[in-house]
Structures are given as C-alpha cells and as structure tokens.
Enzyme design. Structure first.
Site, short mmCIF file in Angstrom:
data_model
loop_
_atom_site.label_atom_id
_atom_site.label_comp_id
_atom_site.label_asym_id
_atom_site.label_seq_id
_atom_site.Cartn_x
_atom_site.Cartn_y
_atom_site.Cartn_z
CB ALA A 1 -6.73 -1.64 -56.43
CG ASN B 1 -6.82 -1.60 -47.97
OD1 ASN B 1 -6.69 -1.96 -49.15
ND2 ASN B 1 -6.27 -2.27 -46.98
CE LYS B 2 -11.06 -6.82 -48.98
NZ LYS B 2 -12.37 -6.84 -49.69
CG ASP C 1 -9.34 -1.65 -52.70
OD1 ASP C 1 -8.95 -2.00 -51.58
OD2 ASP C 1 -9.42 -2.43 -53.68
CD GLN D 1 -9.90 -10.87 -49.54
OE1 GLN D 1 -10.17 -11.09 -48.36
NE2 GLN D 1 -10.71 -10.18 -50.32
NE ARG E 1 -7.75 -10.12 -53.82
CZ ARG E 1 -6.56 -9.74 -53.45
NH1 ARG E 1 -5.48 -10.34 -53.95
NH2 ARG E 1 -6.37 -8.78 -52.57
O1 MRU Z 1 -11.72 -7.29 -52.29
P1 MRU Z 1 -10.27 -7.30 -52.71
O2 MRU Z 1 -9.58 -8.58 -52.37
O3 MRU Z 1 -10.11 -6.91 -54.17
O4 MRU Z 1 -9.61 -6.15 -51.84
C1 MRU Z 1 -8.22 -5.90 -52.01
C2 MRU Z 1 -7.65 -4.88 -51.11
O5 MRU Z 1 -8.33 -4.30 -50.27
C3 MRU Z 1 -6.20 -4.53 -51.32
O6 MRU Z 1 -5.61 -4.09 -50.13
C4 MRU Z 1 -6.09 -3.39 -52.37
O7 MRU Z 1 -6.84 -3.67 -53.51
C5 MRU Z 1 -4.66 -3.15 -52.76
S1 MRU Z 1 -3.97 -4.48 -53.74
C6 MRU Z 1 -2.36 -4.01 -54.09
#
Ligand code: MRU
Length: 352
Positions: free
Chosen positions: A52, A249-250, A239, A198, A50
């Site tokens: 992006a 983003n998350k 993302d 995470q 996981r």
């Molecule tokens: O659901 P996830 O764990 O894939 O979400 C990840 C995020 O929101 C990160 O902040 C984003 O992908 C950037 S990773 C460099």
C-alpha cells in the site's frame, strides 16, 4: 541504521521514476525506469511495485512526472489535466487506500498555486515529502510494535508488509528490523502467500538480507505451525482500515485472525494513518480487487490446473474488527473502540 541493507523500492530521478521490479525477486534484482504515466500505471497494476505505501509513493511520483510535461499557460487547464491524470492512476488498483490518499494529497497541494512553474515544483516536492515522511512513519510503527514482543518470540506474518512495500522498514516487518538493530532475537514465520507468493519471494528475501531469523511455510501450514512452533503472535499489514477497524489485507489474513482467536494468541495489524480511511465506514464498503485467473491456474508461468476451470481470485479479504487485538500506527497502539479511537488519531494530523 548503517546495517540496513534492503534496497529502496522507489526512487525519484528528476526525469523518471526508478523502481525495483518486485515481480522478478528474489531470483533477479532488476530496476526499471518509468518515464510515462502509462509506465507508472502498468507498474502498479502488474505488481512490479506493490504494498500500500509503495503504491501511493509511486503514484505520487507518476502524477508529478506527468504534470511536469503539461504544456499550458493556464492554471485552470493545468488543474483539469491533473485531475484527469489523477483519475487515470487511481484506476490502477482498487483496494489500497494509500493510492487515492497520495494522489489526492498532490492535487490538494496545488489548489492555491498561482503559476504553472510553482505547481510543477510543488507536486514534485509533495511526492518526495510523502516518501520521506513514510520512512519516519514506518520506523515509529516499528518502535510501537516492538514493545508488544518479548525477546525470543516467534511471530507469524503473511504477504510482504516490509521495507520494499513502503519507503523503508515496512509496517508489519518494521519491528523485526528494529529488534535486529537493538540485538533482540525474534523469529519470523512467513506464509508463502499464494497466489503471487509475496511471502516466499519478498518477505523471506528481505528478512534474510537483514539477518532476521525467518522460516518459510506454505499457507496451509499455518494452524499446524502455530501449534507445533508455539507461535506467540501474528502481525500483518493493511491495505485499507475502515473507520470501525475492519481491515482489508492480503487474502489469507482473515483466516489467520480466526486461527489467532482459536489459539488465544494476539492478532496485530500494523499500518500508517495513510492506510486508515475514515470515509469508509466498515469493511463491507471496501472494494476487494479480483485479479486474473492465471495467477491461480499457473505457478511461475507453468499451468497447474485444467484449462477452462472456474477460478475465484480475490486479492484481499477483510478481517472484522473484533478479531483484531490491536492496530499499531505511528501515533501509537489502539486496542479497542476503533470507531472512536481511530478518528482521534487524526486530531493532530495536518493532512486529514
Ligand atoms: O497485492 P499486494 O502485494 O500489493 O498486497 C500487499 C499487502 O496486502 C500488504 O500487506 C499491505 O499492502 C501493506 S504493505 C506495508
């Protein structure tokens, strides 16, 4: 960079792709081999890999892997199957644009291929190139981001935009690794990031391994922590960044941006150009993934909510551009007028 001990999250192994299983961290460090396109789809959909950029890299290898076994003499048939497999992998997750960006980059790479062998080799090379390039991009993001911090700063982050979410270094976490290299002391306050944790499982683990000072808090401690610990800035990954700077983003990121405004501290987004989607005009147009209710009703497999309760589980939120102090990319820092500044970052880009 000899002291950088964080393992790589994705590796190409000729006959398969090996990934670090991020579902099991930090208690178990397990690598799993992905042999089929279905394995790759599942690994992305279930968050074994996981973040992006890491999603994009894995999907690119998955598509190259699938294409390597196409048994056809016809270039047209090859392209038809490639498009079909591209669409299949594109369905693994909806929000991070890096997934579509990487898959489309592979499809474009073989547009003019004249033989099947040439196309198969080109796809593998392009996927490797995406990963190698991302490492360099993340390092540059880290250099730019580090210029925004002072020695001794206390910086808050959410989720994991770290080394294992990318080829290496990460985006929002890259400045902390570079600071460590240069002997600059920075402290990180990491939100645990419910529901999938995470922050607790991955960011705390990564930063501790690198010897970066990290303090873990639960998500609802953010305001109190900003006040009590005098947080200097917030930095997050992305993302998908829309053309006007609105950033997905998350889940929880939007709330942090509102807190930053309220406390008068800067709110930074660190992301590569591959996360900026000029075709998406505003945050309204970004599809927000909703995940299984079990992520909310259960904690580490144990039920914590009554059976049958209604659950809303958006995996991402969108921070409006006016709450973002700056977007930090490999091409530099953009502070305002995102609508015109973001497209101009691509002026010298070969792949857009
Ligand atoms: O659901 P996830 O764990 O894939 O979400 C990840 C995020 O929101 C990160 O902040 C984003 O992908 C950037 S990773 C460099």
């Amino acid at each position: 960079m000899s002291t950088f001990a964080i393992p790589r999250s994705v590796e190409w192994r000729e006959t398969h792709v090996t990934i670090l299983n991020q579902q099991k961290l930090p208690t178990v460090t397990e690598y799993i081999d992905l042999h089929t396109i279905e394995d790759v789809y599942d690994a992305i959909a279930t968050l074994k890999v996981r973040g992006a950029p890491a999603i994009g890299i894995t999907a690119a290898y998955g598509l190259a892997l699938a294409a390597s076994s196409y048994d056809t003499e016809s270039v047209d048939e090859f392209r038809r199957r490639l498009k079909q497999d591209r669409d299949y992998l594109a369905g693994a997750r909806p929000t991070a644009v890096n997934l579509f960006w990487a898959l489309d980059r592979l499809v474009a790479a073989v547009e003019n291929a004249v033989s099947i062998n040439e196309a198969k080799t080109t796809l593998i090379h392009e996927a490797i190139h995406i990963q190698v390039e991302d490492e360099d991009v993340c390092r540059r993001i880290g250099e730019h981001a580090l210029s925004l911090f002072q020695p001794g700063d206390r910086v808050m982050t959410i989720c994991n935009a770290g080394s294992i979410a990318t080829a290496r270094y990460g985006t929002a976490l890259a400045p902390f690794y570079l600071a460590k290299e240069k002997g600059i002391e920075l402290s990180v306050y990491a939100l645990e990031t419910r529901p999938v944790l995470q922050g607790a499982r991955l960011t705390a683990w990564e930063l501790m391994q690198a010897g970066v000072d990290v303090t873990l808090i639960t998500d609802n401690m953010a305001a109190q922590t900003i006040k009590a610990k005098q947080i200097n800035a917030i930095i997050v990954g992305a993302d998908r960044i829309a053309r006007n700077g609105d950033t997905a983003n998350k889940i929880g990121t939007f709330g942090l941006a509102l807190l930053a405004k309220s406390f008068g501290i800067p709110f930074y987004v660190a992301a590569p150009l591959s996360t900026i989607d000029l075709a998406t005009k505003t945050g309204e147009d970004i599809p927000i993934e909703e995940r299984h209710p079990d992520e909310v009703t259960h904690l580490a497999g144990v039920r914590i909510a009554p059976e049958g309760v209604h659950v809303y589980n958006p995996a991402f939120d969108v921070t409006p551009n006016e709450l973002i102090t700056a977007i930090i990319t490999e091409k530099g820092i953009v502070r305002s007028n995102y609508e015109t500044a973001l497209p101009s970052l691509f002026a010298k880009e070969e792949h857009h």
